[in-house]
Scaffold this motif. Structure first.
Motif, PDB file in Angstrom:
ATOM      1  N   TYR A 169      46.922  38.717  37.527  1.00 13.11           N
ATOM      2  CA  TYR A 169      46.794  38.171  38.875  1.00 13.11           C
ATOM      3  C   TYR A 169      45.573  38.707  39.619  1.00 13.11           C
ATOM      4  O   TYR A 169      45.406  38.450  40.793  1.00 13.11           O
ATOM      5  CB  TYR A 169      48.073  38.447  39.686  1.00 13.11           C
ATOM      6  N   THR A 170      44.731  39.513  38.964  1.00 12.66           N
ATOM      7  CA  THR A 170      43.524  39.986  39.639  1.00 12.66           C
ATOM      8  C   THR A 170      42.296  39.376  38.978  1.00 12.66           C
ATOM      9  O   THR A 170      42.316  39.014  37.809  1.00 12.66           O
ATOM     10  CB  THR A 170      43.393  41.519  39.564  1.00 12.66           C
ATOM     11  N   VAL A 171      41.231  39.272  39.740  1.00 12.01           N
ATOM     12  CA  VAL A 171      39.975  38.760  39.205  1.00 12.01           C
ATOM     13  C   VAL A 171      38.848  39.308  40.070  1.00 12.01           C
ATOM     14  O   VAL A 171      39.070  39.684  41.221  1.00 12.01           O
ATOM     15  CB  VAL A 171      39.971  37.215  39.195  1.00 12.01           C
ATOM     16  N   SER A 172      37.670  39.395  39.501  1.00  8.33           N
ATOM     17  CA  SER A 172      36.509  39.843  40.261  1.00  8.33           C
ATOM     18  C   SER A 172      35.423  38.792  40.148  1.00  8.33           C
ATOM     19  O   SER A 172      35.268  38.150  39.107  1.00  8.33           O
ATOM     20  CB  SER A 172      35.986  41.168  39.697  1.00  8.33           C
ATOM     21  N   ILE A 173      34.674  38.616  41.262  1.00  8.73           N
ATOM     22  CA  ILE A 173      33.506  37.753  41.151  1.00  8.73           C
ATOM     23  C   ILE A 173      32.466  38.506  40.313  1.00  8.73           C
ATOM     24  O   ILE A 173      32.558  39.716  40.152  1.00  8.73           O
ATOM     25  CB  ILE A 173      32.964  37.375  42.554  1.00  8.73           C
ATOM     26  N   GLY A 174      31.507  37.767  39.782  1.00  6.62           N
ATOM     27  CA  GLY A 174      30.529  38.407  38.910  1.00  6.62           C
ATOM     28  C   GLY A 174      31.116  38.715  37.547  1.00  6.62           C
ATOM     29  O   GLY A 174      30.598  39.552  36.825  1.00  6.62           O
TER      30      GLY A 174
ATOM     31  N   SER B 282      41.519  45.447  44.054  1.00  9.54           N
ATOM     32  CA  SER B 282      41.322  44.437  43.015  1.00  9.54           C
ATOM     33  C   SER B 282      42.253  43.256  43.214  1.00  9.54           C
ATOM     34  O   SER B 282      41.940  42.147  42.804  1.00  9.54           O
ATOM     35  CB  SER B 282      41.450  45.031  41.609  1.00  9.54           C
ATOM     36  N   LEU B 283      43.358  43.471  43.888  1.00 11.06           N
ATOM     37  CA  LEU B 283      44.258  42.345  44.151  1.00 11.06           C
ATOM     38  C   LEU B 283      43.730  41.465  45.278  1.00 11.06           C
ATOM     39  O   LEU B 283      43.766  40.246  45.180  1.00 11.06           O
ATOM     40  CB  LEU B 283      45.654  42.884  44.503  1.00 11.06           C
ATOM     41  N   ASN B 284      43.198  42.089  46.350  1.00 15.82           N
ATOM     42  CA  ASN B 284      42.889  41.321  47.553  1.00 15.82           C
ATOM     43  C   ASN B 284      41.408  41.071  47.781  1.00 15.82           C
ATOM     44  O   ASN B 284      41.048  40.102  48.443  1.00 15.82           O
ATOM     45  CB  ASN B 284      43.443  42.049  48.791  1.00 15.82           C
TER      46      ASN B 284
END
Lengths: 522, 278
Positions: free
Chosen positions: A304-309, B169-171
């Protein structure tokens, strides 16, 4: 100034050495083999060494990879990070993570030389693929894939594919935020395949994403299957190269049936050994000075987490870019929707690689040339092929840039939509423009002049007091003919050949010559 | 000069620097702001409010209207935005704009600290002045870091970096990037890097939601999580960074550039030097 005792001692040493070699030779008969190996001639052109850069990177990858495998734990078991000894990375304390991610964190912070080995492994992979691509381009633009080398072209392109997949599996092993995001994308692309997609991903992942078995399987693939495949294919690649002999650019004294250059021992071995040291040094310089993939900052992967880049490594950027640039078209057949990512993620790479695989045969048709060639084309002499190659490079570059579209938009303060739009047009028009420019440039180069090596030799001839002749163009300054090994096959080659000391090796005749020709002529 | 003396002299400079760095570093570590958290009190002193009103009339009311009721341009009403919004926009230099059409981007603050506190006091007092009973979030208080890596049961008021990383990392990472390097959203809205934000500003942004960022109200994100994120963003300014030059923590794009242009470039040059052109 040698005394009698010294001379005796030297003779004794010589006798001892000879007896050891004789012992080996009597049992294995290896001296003939060794002689033929050490006298093998390789041409000297610099671009032929780039394939070696790739091979050297592979050696570094294997060595560093073995070290990493000693400490990596390929397990999806959920653990809570609570180290009791060594360096503790505070921002992760108390968090849930897979054992795999925990082992990478420990590898980076607590294993002696762990971080530099991991960074060297990663940098070597990036450099490896740059060298592979450069090598592929060199072979393409010079027509080195033509008969009798079509099979080696097939093996080479397969190697490229396997190396990309090997790189991607390695990128996915640490199970950090980027790894998981990348796997999620690939899972969805494959899942979208009509009819078979869901079965394939369920088989590979042993269930739905992310599952608990996949990391173990991925490790086996990354650690055994692909490396064995790469080493096996590379061995075949080199054995075929050895058997067929290296191709070379046309030049004075070079024909379809000979090879000019340096012997394996000592010249070529020293060059290749030196290059290996430079490759090792450069990769470890990067590993020591520039950080790569700080997994502790990305954190453990949670679906459920994601990062841009979140991009793949650069060699897979074109695939990511292809997905980004593909318009949001929807297709349905027999009442079933075909998911959008299938087209840019599977169809386009499929078409591209089919074309690349088929190129040696397309090339035969285009030029109606079915003969064997050991002399290379200069790119300018085949404007159409060069144009196609440049178009392909422009296309790949456009897709690769599209992979970083979010970072480009951020850095240049241009709207993300505008960047995508420009790159979409670029993917369509860029190759055409690249083709036309390359085609015209080839024609212009053909008109304007010859390659420097084809300039006539000599000009000013000097006669010395003892009657010897020298030309001023002889800038290599080698001795003439007093030792066959001194000939490096360049400025003084006409001279050397005339004296019968040129290092020329017979290559198989273009059509059907099967016997291994004799070694060097001296 | 003996060899020993020479090497002593040679080493004295670098060693001195290292020693200085260690001393300064440990002093900073002990007294760093992270250990204390951050809290700002909004003044309710009438003289501050009056001074703020004068500044407001000079610099703000042309767009935001007399007593902040909003203007005819796109300038929003400020009557009930609260102190956090005023403090955030002023301390990050997003306001005042040079031109009403400009995007409110991070800038050097136009006002000094005293002026900002006066303006904040005035905006904070606007609901009372105008008789509105609605008011926005006040400047949040960021809790201090726990002395240990795990939460301390005896000190419930502190937060850990681990909580911060999880909540971040969640928000936040989906737009601001996992290391806070910034990213881009569509429609040209810039998502800024967080490497210049102090803890109060991060807390204010979370509560205020400066456009296009969503508001994370206390009902969605506890004060504990907000403080943890603010502390973690502070940590990201200078994270534990082994392995060499961080190349902005931008990830694979920057790494690819370095590998191909620098790493492979050197090797290509070496191959050219070793090989010949013939």
């Amino acid at each position: 100034m040698s005394t009698t005792e010294e001379r005796a001692a030297e003779q004794k040493r010589y006798a001892a050495g000879k007896s050891v070699l004789d012992t080996v030779d009597e049992r294995f008969g290896s001296s003939r083999f060794l002689t033929s190996v050490l006298d093998k001639i390789f041409p000297d052109h610099w671009s032929f060494m780039v394939g070696e850069i790739a091979m050297d990177s592979l050696i570094i990858l294997i060595i560093t990879g073995i070290y990493l495998a000693l400490f990596y734990v390929p397990s999806s078991t959920d653990v809570i990070y609570a180290p009791t000894s060594g360096h503790v990375y505070a921002p992760l304390v108390g968090q849930h993570m897979t054992e795999a991610y925990q082992s990478v964190i420990n590898l980076s912070f607590n294993v002696r030389a762990g971080l530099i080995m991991r960074q060297a492994h990663h940098w070597a992979a990036l450099v490896f693929l740059a060298a592979v691509l450069f090598h592929l381009c060199r072979v393409f633009f010079t027509g080195a894939f033509r008969k009798p080398r079509e099979v080696n072209w097939i093996i080479g392109v397969t190697l490229w594919l396997v190396v990309i997949l090997e790189g991607f599996t390695g990128y996915s092993l640490p199970d950090d935020l980027l790894s998981g995001t990348g796997l999620r994308v690939i899972y969805s692309i494959v899942e979208g395949l009509p009819l078979v997609g869901t079965w394939i991903v369920y088989d590979f992942w042993g269930g739905s994403y992310p599952g608990t078995t996949f990391l173990t399987r991925l490790f086996v693939i990354h650690e055994f299957i692909f490396p064995l495949l790469i080493v096996g294919l590379l061995t075949a690649h080199l054995m075929i190269l050895w058997h067929q002999k290296h191709s070379d650019f046309p030049g004075p004294g070079k024909t379809e049936t000979n090879i000019r250059g340096s012997r394996v021992w000592p010249q070529y071995a020293l060059k290749a050994g030196g290059l290996f040291m430079i490759v090792t040094g450069t990769i470890f310089l990067l590993a020591g000075e520039i950080q790569i993939n700080p997994v502790w900052l990305y954190g453990p992967y949670n679906p459920y987490t994601v990062s841009i880049g979140a991009q793949p490594d650069w060699y897979l950027g074109w695939l990511d870019g292809s997905v980004r640039l593909w318009p949001h078209w929807e297709f349905a057949s027999f009442g079933h929707e075909i998911p959008n990512p299938v087209f840019p993620g599977i169809l386009i790479p499929g078409l591209l690689f089919t074309t690349i695989y088929a190129w040696p045969w397309l090339d035969k048709k285009i030029y109606s040339d079915y003969g064997a060639h050991n002399l290379l084309d200069r790119p300018r002499d085949k404007p159409f092929r060069t144009g196609v190659g440049v178009a392909a490079i422009v296309f790949f570059a456009d897709l690769t840039i599209a992979c970083g579209s979010d970072i480009l938009a951020n850095d240049f303060h241009v709207g993300f939509e505008r960047v995508i739009e420009v790159l979409q047009y670029g993917a369509l028009l860029g190759p055409v423009v690249g083709f036309v420019i390359a085609y015209k440039a080839c024609q212009a180069l053909q008109r304007t002049g010859a390659h420097p090596i084809q300039r006539p030799l000599g000009g000013v001839i000097i006669r010395s007091a003892n009657g010897a002749y020298h030309t001023l163009s002889d800038h290599h300054g080698n001795g003439h003919g007093d030792n066959g090994h001194g000939d490096n096959g360049h400025g003084d080659k006409a001279d050397a050949v005339a004296n019968g000391h040129g290092t020329a090796e017979e290559a198989p005749a273009p059509v059907g010559a099967a016997d291994e020709p004799a070694g060097a002529s001296d | 000069m003996t060899a020993a003396a020479r090497s002593r002299r040679l080493l004295a400079g670098p060693l001195g620097l290292v020693a200085l760095a260690v001393v300064v570093g440990s002093v900073f570590f002990v007294t760093g702001t992270q250990a204390h958290g951050q809290s700002n009190v909004v003044s309710t002193n009438p003289s501050d409010i009056l001074a703020g009103q004068q500044l407001f009339q000079e610099h703000c009311q042309a767009c935001h209207g007399y007593e902040g009721e909003g203007g005819q341009t796109s300038a929003p009403p400020l009557v009930s935005v609260g102190a956090a919004a005023a403090d955030f926009y002023l301390t990050t230099g997003r306001m005042p704009l040079n031109n009403p059409g400009n995007e409110a981007a991070r800038h050097h603050p136009f006002f000094d600290a005293t002026q900002i506190s006066q303006l904040v006091a005035y905006v904070n007092a606007l609901p009372t002045i105008t008789g509105t009973n609605q008011t926005g979030p006040t400047i949040p208080t960021v809790a201090p870091l726990c002395p240990t890596a795990t939460p301390d049961p005896s000190d419930p008021g502190c937060v850990t970096l681990s909580e911060g990383l999880q909540a971040f990392s969640l928000n936040c990472a989906a737009c601001h990037q996992a290391a806070g390097s910034g990213g881009i959203l569509s429609k040209g809205n810039v998502v800024p890097s967080l490497h210049n934000s102090n803890m109060t500003q991060v807390g204010e942004a979370i509560r205020v939601g400066p456009k296009p960022m969503p508001v994370f109200a206390p009902s969605q994100m506890s004060d504990q999580q907000m403080s943890a994120i603010a502390q973690y963003v502070q940590y990201l300014h200078h994270p534990a960074d082994p392995g060499g030059l961080g190349i902005s923590h931008f990830g694979p794009v920057a790494e690819g550039f370095v590998a191909v242009l620098f790493g492979f470039g050197i090797l290509l040059f070496a191959a050219r030097m070793i090989g010949t052109r013939g």
